[in-house]
Motif scaffolding. Structure first.
Motif, short mmCIF file in Angstrom:
data_model
loop_
_atom_site.label_atom_id
_atom_site.label_comp_id
_atom_site.label_asym_id
_atom_site.label_seq_id
_atom_site.Cartn_x
_atom_site.Cartn_y
_atom_site.Cartn_z
N VAL A 97 0.82 -1.21 0.00
CA VAL A 97 0.00 0.00 0.00
C VAL A 97 0.86 1.26 0.00
O VAL A 97 0.67 2.16 -0.83
CB VAL A 97 -0.97 0.00 1.20
CG1 VAL A 97 -1.71 1.35 1.28
CG2 VAL A 97 -1.97 -1.13 1.07
N LEU A 98 1.82 1.36 0.92
CA LEU A 98 2.60 2.59 1.03
C LEU A 98 3.44 2.87 -0.22
O LEU A 98 3.49 4.03 -0.67
CB LEU A 98 3.49 2.54 2.27
CG LEU A 98 2.74 2.52 3.62
CD1 LEU A 98 3.72 2.62 4.77
CD2 LEU A 98 1.70 3.62 3.69
N PRO A 99 4.09 1.87 -0.83
CA PRO A 99 4.78 2.15 -2.09
C PRO A 99 3.84 2.70 -3.16
O PRO A 99 4.21 3.60 -3.93
CB PRO A 99 5.37 0.80 -2.49
CG PRO A 99 5.56 0.08 -1.19
CD PRO A 99 4.41 0.50 -0.34
N ALA A 100 2.62 2.18 -3.22
CA ALA A 100 1.66 2.66 -4.21
C ALA A 100 1.25 4.10 -3.92
O ALA A 100 1.07 4.91 -4.83
CB ALA A 100 0.43 1.75 -4.24
N VAL A 101 1.12 4.43 -2.64
CA VAL A 101 0.77 5.80 -2.27
C VAL A 101 1.90 6.75 -2.66
O VAL A 101 1.66 7.83 -3.21
CB VAL A 101 0.47 5.89 -0.76
CG1 VAL A 101 0.34 7.35 -0.32
CG2 VAL A 101 -0.81 5.13 -0.43
N ARG A 102 3.13 6.36 -2.39
CA ARG A 102 4.27 7.23 -2.73
C ARG A 102 4.36 7.46 -4.24
O ARG A 102 4.63 8.57 -4.70
CB ARG A 102 5.57 6.58 -2.25
CG ARG A 102 5.73 6.52 -0.75
CD ARG A 102 7.14 6.05 -0.39
NE ARG A 102 7.27 5.71 1.02
CZ ARG A 102 7.19 4.48 1.52
NH1 ARG A 102 7.00 3.46 0.69
NH2 ARG A 102 7.30 4.28 2.80
N GLU A 103 4.11 6.42 -5.01
CA GLU A 103 4.31 6.50 -6.46
C GLU A 103 3.10 7.07 -7.19
O GLU A 103 3.25 7.83 -8.15
CB GLU A 103 4.63 5.11 -7.01
CG GLU A 103 5.97 4.55 -6.50
CD GLU A 103 6.16 3.10 -6.89
OE1 GLU A 103 5.39 2.62 -7.76
OE2 GLU A 103 7.06 2.44 -6.33
N ASN A 104 1.91 6.68 -6.76
CA ASN A 104 0.72 7.00 -7.53
C ASN A 104 -0.31 7.86 -6.80
O ASN A 104 -1.20 8.39 -7.45
CB ASN A 104 0.03 5.71 -8.00
CG ASN A 104 0.98 4.78 -8.75
OD1 ASN A 104 1.69 5.24 -9.63
ND2 ASN A 104 1.00 3.51 -8.39
N GLY A 105 -0.18 7.95 -5.44
CA GLY A 105 -1.22 8.66 -4.70
C GLY A 105 -2.55 7.94 -4.86
O GLY A 105 -2.58 6.85 -5.39
N ASP A 106 -3.62 8.45 -4.36
CA ASP A 106 -3.77 9.66 -3.60
C ASP A 106 -3.77 9.35 -2.09
O ASP A 106 -3.20 10.10 -1.30
CB ASP A 106 -5.10 10.33 -3.96
CG ASP A 106 -5.11 10.79 -5.42
OD1 ASP A 106 -4.14 11.46 -5.82
OD2 ASP A 106 -6.07 10.47 -6.15
N ILE A 107 -4.41 8.25 -1.70
CA ILE A 107 -4.55 7.89 -0.29
C ILE A 107 -4.45 6.38 -0.14
O ILE A 107 -4.91 5.62 -1.00
CB ILE A 107 -5.90 8.37 0.28
CG1 ILE A 107 -5.91 9.89 0.44
CG2 ILE A 107 -6.21 7.74 1.63
CD1 ILE A 107 -7.16 10.44 1.08
N GLY A 108 -3.85 5.95 0.95
CA GLY A 108 -3.88 4.55 1.35
C GLY A 108 -4.82 4.39 2.52
O GLY A 108 -4.67 5.07 3.55
N ALA A 109 -5.81 3.53 2.39
CA ALA A 109 -6.79 3.27 3.45
C ALA A 109 -6.96 1.77 3.54
O ALA A 109 -7.79 1.18 2.85
CB ALA A 109 -8.11 3.95 3.15
N ALA A 110 -6.14 1.12 4.36
CA ALA A 110 -6.09 -0.35 4.36
C ALA A 110 -5.76 -0.89 5.74
O ALA A 110 -4.90 -1.74 5.88
CB ALA A 110 -5.07 -0.83 3.34
#
Length: 487
Positions: A97-110
């Motif tokens: 989740v966090l790598p995806a948030v850093r690269e693509n945004g917008d929010i991680g909610a998991a």
């Protein structure tokens, strides 16, 4: 304001004070070198917000009547708050989740734990507390304290936050060891404890509460360490507008009491599928069923079902309470959602006659939509399972049954496949993804039990009525079979 003050210090103060200011820039997440509204402006321009989440019962999944889950509801409300659409990427495990948030945004909610200092990430204010919990296989004796975990086959999920509690414990018990998985989810961990592959696991308490009914051989152990805070993750370096908006939204939810109500709805009810004991059921049958018997009989005539079966469904749904409201907002004696009620032409879900009529016709429509190859009781049980979990997930389970060499038209085989929808290994190969697949299995089992009990009571009443109609001049002893004396 704080950003301007810090810049002033950097320009005007000595090197010593400049160092203090730079330190503040690192420590305080509300500081940024980009325009504060940049991220939020991008979201408004594209008219949707992308949320990285997980396909689990506590986050997001396709439920009985469409998308659901605690964090899904929060994110859906937040998207409405921003006036944009919600775009979900539910393909993640906690580790991704966090790598995806850093690269693509917008929010991680998991179900993410708030871990200050995580590179490239800003966290919102806490949403709820998550308490690590030890669970273990029934039959293991002496699992009462942290030291009892030494030497056990123990596991948890990687990057979920529960590993932090184990690492803290390891400082006290250096010989403690465990496995961390980046492929499994909570239900799969519990399944491995259930089947003996693992002795114990560490998950969060609210996760166990939602899953415990599906794993009867897994015991609740003890809490481990301090609670962690669930929070949303946002990419740093893109402005603070979105973070500030999210914090305002969450603060308003908390202050209005809405957040507490959502927590209660999703995590405060874990007994929906509990089988009611015979004594309680008979009390309800005596006190309540007679009010609705004629309604069940009328709907049975119109739909071709046995009225006692419809009554059993109604009891499982609401305990024959027309005012009932489920944790997810469906209501009425037959627990219809607004879309289902609208589809069935029902205007008042709390009206018992309308609810029974709508529920019976909805069950009939489901049964009629099943493939012709499913016949007899198999067809009935699959229709009832679909009433609970949805046709899409039933079709997914039929596919899994076939993949495993079973008969997709047999309830016996589909019943085994349904709980596999809780495991990533299987639901990742289906169209509709994760489902609480153990739920429809228990649901159908309960209805069958209630149906048998209603039939038994009704037969007994009819026999008693016949006895009451026996002419008084007839020898009552003739009503009993004669047992010859022992020689």
């Amino acid at each position: 304001m704080l950003t301007l003050i810090c810049r002033h210090f950097v320009r005007r103060a000595s090197a010593y004070y400049a160092l203090i200011a730079i330190t503040l820039l690192v420590m305080v997440p509300t500081l940024s070198l980009v325009p504060p509204g940049e991220h939020l402006a991008r979201i408004s321009a594209k008219d949707f917000i992308t949320v990285h989440t997980r396909n689990t019962p506590t986050t997001y999944y396709e439920g009985r009547h469409g998308p659901t889950g605690f964090e899904y509801e929060l994110m859906h409300r937040f998207a409405d708050y921003l006036g944009v659409s919600l775009n979900l990427d539910a393909s993640h495990h906690p580790e991704s989740v966090l790598p995806a948030v850093r690269e693509n945004g917008d929010i991680g909610a998991a179900a993410l734990p708030l871990l200050p200092g995580t590179p490239g990430i800003h966290y919102t204010r806490p949403i709820i507390q998550m308490q690590p919990l030890v669970v273990y296989r029934r039959g293991l004796n002496g699992i009462q304290a942290a030291g009892d975990l030494v030497g056990l086959e123990l596991a948890t999920l990687s990057e979920a936050g529960t590993g932090e509690a184990l690492r803290d414990l390891q400082r006290q018990y250096p010989e403690l060891s465990w496995k961390e998985s980046h492929e499994l989810e909570v239900a799969e961990l519990l399944s491995r404890v259930e089947d003996g592959t693992l002795d114990a696991a560490v998950i969060f308490e609210h996760q166990f509460r939602l899953n415990r009914l599906f794993f009867p051989n897994v015991e609740r152990g003890f809490t481990l360490g301090d609670p962690l805070s669930m929070a949303w993750a946002l990419p740093s370096g893109r402005g603070l507008g979105l973070l500030e908006a999210a914090n305002r939204f969450l603060r308003d939810l908390h202050e209005s009491g809405t957040l507490d109500r959502l927590v209660s709805r999703y995590f405060g009810h874990d007994d929906y599928l509990e089988y009611v004991g015979t004594r309680t059921f008979l009390e309800h049958l005596d006190e309540r069923l007679h009010r609705y018997t004629d309604l069940f009989k009328q709907s049975a005539k119109e739909t071709g079902f046995d009225w006692q079966l419809l009554a059993a469904v109604g009891y499982q749904e609401s305990h024959w309470d027309p005012e009932a409201v489920s944790p997810t907002g469906v209501r009425g004696l037959m627990m219809l959602t607004n879309p289902t009620a609208s589809e069935m032409g029902i205007s008042n879900r709390r009206d018992a006659a309308q609810s029974i009529d709508g529920g019976a016709r909805y069950l009939r429509s489901i049964k009629d939509r099943l493939p012709d190859s499913i016949t007899g009781d198999d067809r009935l049980y699959m229709a009832m399972a679909s009433y609970n979990v949805g046709l899409g997930h039933l079709y997914d389970a039929r596919k899994i049954a076939e993949m495993r060499g079973g008969d997709p038209d047999s309830w016996a085989d589909v019943r085994v496949a349904l709980p596999l929808l809780q495991q990533r290994e299987w639901h990742s190969q289906t169209r509709h993804g994760y489902a609480r697949g153990g739920e429809p299995v228990i649901y159908v089992r309960n209805i069958r039990r209630y149906y048998e009990m209603i039939q038994y009571v009704e037969r007994s009443r009819q026999q008693f009525f016949q006895l009451e109609q026996t002419p008084v001049n007839e020898d009552p002893l003739l009503l009993f079979d004669l047992v010859p004396p022992l020689n």
